[in-house]
Enzyme design. Structure first.
Site, PDB file in Angstrom:
ATOM      1  N   CYS A   2      -0.529   5.908  -9.403  1.00 57.60           N
ATOM      2  CA  CYS A   2      -1.572   6.823  -9.544  1.00 57.60           C
ATOM      3  C   CYS A   2      -2.902   6.150  -9.733  1.00 57.60           C
ATOM      4  CB  CYS A   2      -1.320   7.271 -10.940  1.00 57.60           C
ATOM      5  SG  CYS A   2       0.507   8.006 -11.065  1.00 57.60           S
ATOM      6  N   ARG A  27      -3.931   3.174  -2.986  1.00 57.38           N
ATOM      7  CA  ARG A  27      -2.836   3.005  -3.831  1.00 57.38           C
ATOM      8  C   ARG A  27      -1.610   3.895  -3.459  1.00 57.38           C
ATOM      9  NH1 ARG A  27      -5.134   0.797  -8.993  1.00 57.38           N
ATOM     10  NH2 ARG A  27      -3.119   1.758 -10.050  1.00 57.38           N
ATOM     11  N   TRP A  75       1.001   9.944  -8.045  1.00 52.30           N
ATOM     12  CA  TRP A  75       2.158   9.515  -7.555  1.00 52.30           C
ATOM     13  C   TRP A  75       3.317   9.764  -8.403  1.00 52.30           C
ATOM     14  CZ3 TRP A  75       5.943   5.456  -7.987  1.00 52.30           C
ATOM     15  CH2 TRP A  75       6.600   5.162  -6.605  1.00 52.30           C
ATOM     16  N   ASN A 101      -1.823   7.195 -15.937  1.00 52.50           N
ATOM     17  CA  ASN A 101      -0.888   6.432 -15.284  1.00 52.50           C
ATOM     18  C   ASN A 101      -0.023   5.739 -16.031  1.00 52.50           C
ATOM     19  OD1 ASN A 101      -2.954   6.997 -13.442  1.00 52.50           O
ATOM     20  ND2 ASN A 101      -3.563   4.750 -13.100  1.00 52.50           N
ATOM     21  N   GLY A 102       1.287   5.640 -15.543  1.00 51.48           N
ATOM     22  CA  GLY A 102       2.216   4.778 -16.246  1.00 51.48           C
ATOM     23  C   GLY A 102       3.468   5.982 -16.631  1.00 51.48           C
ATOM     24  N   GLU A 487      10.132 -10.501   6.316  1.00 54.30           N
ATOM     25  CA  GLU A 487       8.734  -9.846   6.061  1.00 54.30           C
ATOM     26  C   GLU A 487       8.267  -9.046   7.467  1.00 54.30           C
ATOM     27  OE1 GLU A 487       6.959  -9.290   3.916  1.00 54.30           O
ATOM     28  OE2 GLU A 487       5.007  -8.864   4.934  1.00 54.30           O
ATOM     29  N   LYS A 491       7.757  -4.913   7.306  1.00 45.42           N
ATOM     30  CA  LYS A 491       6.477  -4.468   7.775  1.00 45.42           C
ATOM     31  C   LYS A 491       6.728  -3.291   8.695  1.00 45.42           C
ATOM     32  CE  LYS A 491       4.121  -5.776   5.519  1.00 45.42           C
ATOM     33  NZ  LYS A 491       4.155  -6.319   4.607  1.00 45.42           N
ATOM     34  N   GLU A 494       8.126  -0.199   6.725  1.00 49.31           N
ATOM     35  CA  GLU A 494       7.306   0.600   5.838  1.00 49.31           C
ATOM     36  C   GLU A 494       6.367   1.449   6.625  1.00 49.31           C
ATOM     37  OE1 GLU A 494       5.294  -3.368   4.039  1.00 49.31           O
ATOM     38  OE2 GLU A 494       5.519  -2.146   1.925  1.00 49.31           O
ATOM     39  N   HIS A 510      27.999 -13.412  11.996  1.00 46.18           N
ATOM     40  CA  HIS A 510      28.794 -13.064  10.717  1.00 46.18           C
ATOM     41  C   HIS A 510      28.689 -11.590  10.578  1.00 46.18           C
ATOM     42  CE1 HIS A 510      29.699 -17.144   9.811  1.00 46.18           C
ATOM     43  NE2 HIS A 510      28.497 -17.246  10.194  1.00 46.18           N
ATOM     44  N   LYS A 609       0.636   1.184  -3.307  1.00 47.32           N
ATOM     45  CA  LYS A 609       0.054  -0.255  -3.228  1.00 47.32           C
ATOM     46  C   LYS A 609       0.388  -1.079  -4.366  1.00 47.32           C
ATOM     47  CE  LYS A 609      -2.413  -3.545  -1.269  1.00 47.32           C
ATOM     48  NZ  LYS A 609      -1.611  -4.172  -0.322  1.00 47.32           N
TER      49      LYS A 609
HETATM   50  C1  AGP Z   1       4.176  -5.083   0.978  1.00 46.43           C
HETATM   51  O1  AGP Z   1       3.972  -4.672   2.202  1.00 46.43           O
HETATM   52  C2  AGP Z   1       4.945  -4.079  -0.084  1.00 46.43           C
HETATM   53  N1  AGP Z   1       3.985  -3.035   0.206  1.00 46.43           N
HETATM   54  C3  AGP Z   1       5.306  -4.405  -1.256  1.00 46.43           C
HETATM   55  O2  AGP Z   1       6.522  -4.785  -0.870  1.00 46.43           O
HETATM   56  C4  AGP Z   1       4.635  -5.502  -2.127  1.00 46.43           C
HETATM   57  O3  AGP Z   1       4.657  -6.712  -1.630  1.00 46.43           O
HETATM   58  C5  AGP Z   1       5.641  -5.339  -3.605  1.00 46.43           C
HETATM   59  O4  AGP Z   1       5.271  -4.076  -4.170  1.00 46.43           O
HETATM   60  C6  AGP Z   1       4.910  -6.512  -4.510  1.00 46.43           C
HETATM   61  O5  AGP Z   1       3.497  -6.315  -4.775  1.00 46.43           O
HETATM   62  P1  AGP Z   1       2.511  -7.201  -5.293  1.00 46.43           P
HETATM   63  O6  AGP Z   1       2.523  -8.613  -4.569  1.00 46.43           O
HETATM   64  O7  AGP Z   1       1.292  -6.719  -5.731  1.00 46.43           O
HETATM   65  O8  AGP Z   1       3.179  -7.888  -6.819  1.00 46.43           O
END
Ligand code: AGP
Length: 614
Positions: A2, A27, A75, A101-102, A487, A491, A494, A510, A609
């Site tokens: 949010c 975000r 969100w 937010n929260g 990673e 990517k 996501e 394995h 985000k």
């Molecule tokens: C990364 O592409 C992500 N969107 C997500 O995994 C992110 O790295 C994770 O939420 C941690 O966020 P931060 O580094 O802001 O703590």
């Protein structure tokens, strides 16, 4: 997650609020809303499911006048994404409008209590419970809004950043925070509000970050007043932020993600500036200088992080153990916080977070701190909650990261971890001087080598087109490149919504090898390092089962070129620095596949985000 925006001053509030909401779009959100008080003291609330642009269409031909207002992108946590659940939420009388937010964790108990007193609810949200609670306390005790807010917040369990309008007080916005960030921007006879500084920077660089359990009273023509929940006056610290508007724009790129991938050479230079000296003979981190004894005498390091930051932590483990000979554990913050970990004053926690607001990481830091551990933060967002909760740390200085998929923050985190390992190893005497100099000198060459990889963007875009058909991908790497494989897979899933798994290449036999067939492409990081021969065997195993192999190889490699289906050549570097180079083609591959599939690269579905809820 949010987003909050607010304005009070002489300007029309609506354009400021809408622009601010757009700046917060990165975000991630599913609905948007706005509340304005016009000159006749009417409170107009407009909200809609969808994007900020849908909200703009929705308010066409409606009264959007007024110099005071609050706005929100939601969100969903409690209740589906819908117009009714979008913020702002009204109190029953229509006097109050609240954005939040929260999560109010005890909302169900509070709601039941209010329902028993006859309060009716329209939405399924925890936020509506809070605004109704404030009004209920206010009416039943004949209190002013501020005192009612303080009493209500004293009953709340959970996290919040809120902004409240009361149409009977058209010159005031009340704001409050607990465990969820809130920034007040201070202009000339005007105030701006944001869940981070992004919607504020174009108007002022003077900001106040509210602390937990503080309430800000923002009144037209007066100074910002901050009190706590018991009405005790606090002394807010006005800070100057360095972010500029240019850093928030796309700068000619079609997406923030692509811009951020291309920014990496400059980011790494910024990250090393003043830390790696010009002659490449030394690495100086102020946190290491200031807390040398604590860090060198650590019984072990525990790295806590989530998502991409956790992947950077896995690389950090290898760097710290190899150079400093200090044991390192890497844990998901979300798991650590709910275990009963063995941790004490001899331990040093390294908390890694781009946003500095990830709820799980923040809670894990708090737990480690309560157990007496020393906390070292590696964050990007200056002044963020995690940065402030740590004893010391190093910012990665890569500038605002807007794309939801983290790219430049990852390489920034790995750079800081490399500098940290080198600086500590030098102090501890666990690294040979020649090796130290070799790595530092090579570190200085990394930005130029990153540029070489970026020059292959077009070729990677063309390669990506071939693979848009795939429903699954395997990413394999070994040693320092194993976290890079994780990673790369993250990517891809996501932003393209293709299922992808990262594995240490030797683990393939394995289990995952059962998945290999003509439909299952494997991306293999196969650079010429100590593991080269072994990784060739892994490629052979895939080819023997008719799998397609995209290999990342060192420049001039002919051997793998002969067996892989496609190769992306990358410049040679020292093995421990390879992740800074090998990550980039994987970011580009994921980006182009997602673009080919027509996906919303910068705001992928269901993702936020900064994950400020657990
Ligand atoms: C990364 O592409 C992500 N969107 C997500 O995994 C992110 O790295 C994770 O939420 C941690 O966020 P931060 O580094 O802001 O703590």
């Amino acid at each position: 997650m949010c987003g909050i925006v607010g304005y009070i001053g002489k300007r029309d509030a609506y354009p400021v609020l809408v622009k601010g909401l757009k700046r917060l779009e990165y975000r991630g959100y599913d609905s948007a809303g706005i509340a304005l008080i016009n000159n006749q003291h009417q409170l107009n609330v407009y909200k809609t499911k969808g994007k900020v642009s849908d909200l703009e269409q929705f308010v066409e031909n409606k009264d959007i006048s007024g110099n005071i207002g609050i706005a929100h992108t939601r969100w969903a946590t409690h209740g589906e994404p819908s117009q009714i659940n979008a913020h702002p939420h009204h109190s029953s009388s229509g006097n109050l409008a609240l954005i939040h937010n929260g999560i109010i964790e005890n909302y169900a108990t509070l709601k039941e209590r209010l329902q028993r007193k006859g309060v009716a609810f329209k939405s399924n949200t925890d936020t509506e419970v809070l605004v109704q609670l404030i009004e209920y306390i206010q009416i039943s005790n004949k209190l002013d809004t501020l005192i009612a807010l303080q009493l209500a917040l004293r009953e709340v369990i959970g996290a919040y950043a809120i902004a409240l309008l009361d149409k009977r007080h058209p010159d005031t916005i009340l704001v409050a925070r607990k465990s969820s960030p809130l920034v007040v921007g201070i202009g000339e006879d005007e105030f701006f509000l944001g869940s981070d500084a992004t919607p504020i920077v174009e108007y002022t660089d003077k900001v106040v970050y509210l602390e937990d359990n503080e309430i800000g009273i923002i009144r037209r023509g007066q100074e910002l007043k901050v009190v706590d929940l018991n009405n005790v006056k606090m002394n807010p610290e006005v800070q100057t932020i360095e972010m500029n508007l240019g850093q928030l724009e796309k700068g000619g790129y079609p997406h923030f993600m692509l811009k951020e991938i291309f920014e990496q050479p400059d980011c790494i230079n910024d990250c090393m500036r003043g830390r790696v000296n010009i002659e490449s003979t030394n690495v100086a981190l102020s946190a290491v200088i200031d807390h040398k004894d604590k860090l060198l005498n650590a019984r072990r390091f525990i790295i806590l992080a989530c998502g991409t930051s956790w992947h950077a932590g896995l690389i950090g483990k290898q760097l710290l153990e190899s150079f400093c000979r200090i044991p390192v554990e890497v844990e998901y913050a979300s798991e650590f916080r709910y275990r009963n970990p063995v941790i004490g004053p001899e331990d040093v926690v390294i908390a890694i977070s781009q946003s500095g607001e990830t709820a799980d990481t923040l809670a894990a830091v708090q737990l480690a701190k309560d157990c007496g551990a020393f906390i070292y933060g590696i964050c990007n967002v200056v002044g963020s909650s995690i940065a402030r909760a740590t004893h010391t740390g190093s910012y990665i200085h890569v500038g605002p990261e807007i794309g939801v998929a983290s790219t430049k923050a990852f390489t920034g985190q790995v750079t800081v971890l490399t500098m940290l390992a080198l600086a500590l190893a030098k102090e501890k005497g666990t690294i040979d001087q020649q090796e130290f100099l070799g790595i530092v000198q090579e570190l200085n060459l990394i930005p130029a080598k990153m540029k070489q990889v970026l020059s292959k963007n077009q070729a990677i875009a063309e390669l990506s087109r071939i693979f848009t058909y795939a429903h699954n991908f395997l990413y394999l790497g070994r040693g320092y490149n194993y976290p890079v494989a994780l990673e790369g897979a993250l990517k891809l899933k996501e932003i393209s919504y293709i299922h992808a798994e990262g594995y240490p290449a030797a683990e393939m036999k394995h289990g995952p090898i059962a998945l290999i067939d003509t439909e299952m492409p494997a991306v293999v990081i196969a650079t010429k390092n100590a593991m080269y021969e072994k990784i060739i065997s892994n490629i052979q195993e895939i080819k023997a089962r008719k799998g397609k192999v995209i290999a990342l190889v060192s420049e001039g490699d002919k051997e793998i070129a002969a067996i892989a289906d496609d190769c992306i050549e990358i410049p040679k570097t020292i093995e421990c620095l390879e992740p800074l180079i090998t990550t980039i083609p994987l970011q580009l591959l994921a980006y182009h596949i997602a673009v080919c599939k027509g996906k919303d690269v910068d705001q992928p579905r269901n993702l936020a985000k900064s994950v400020t809820v657990e």
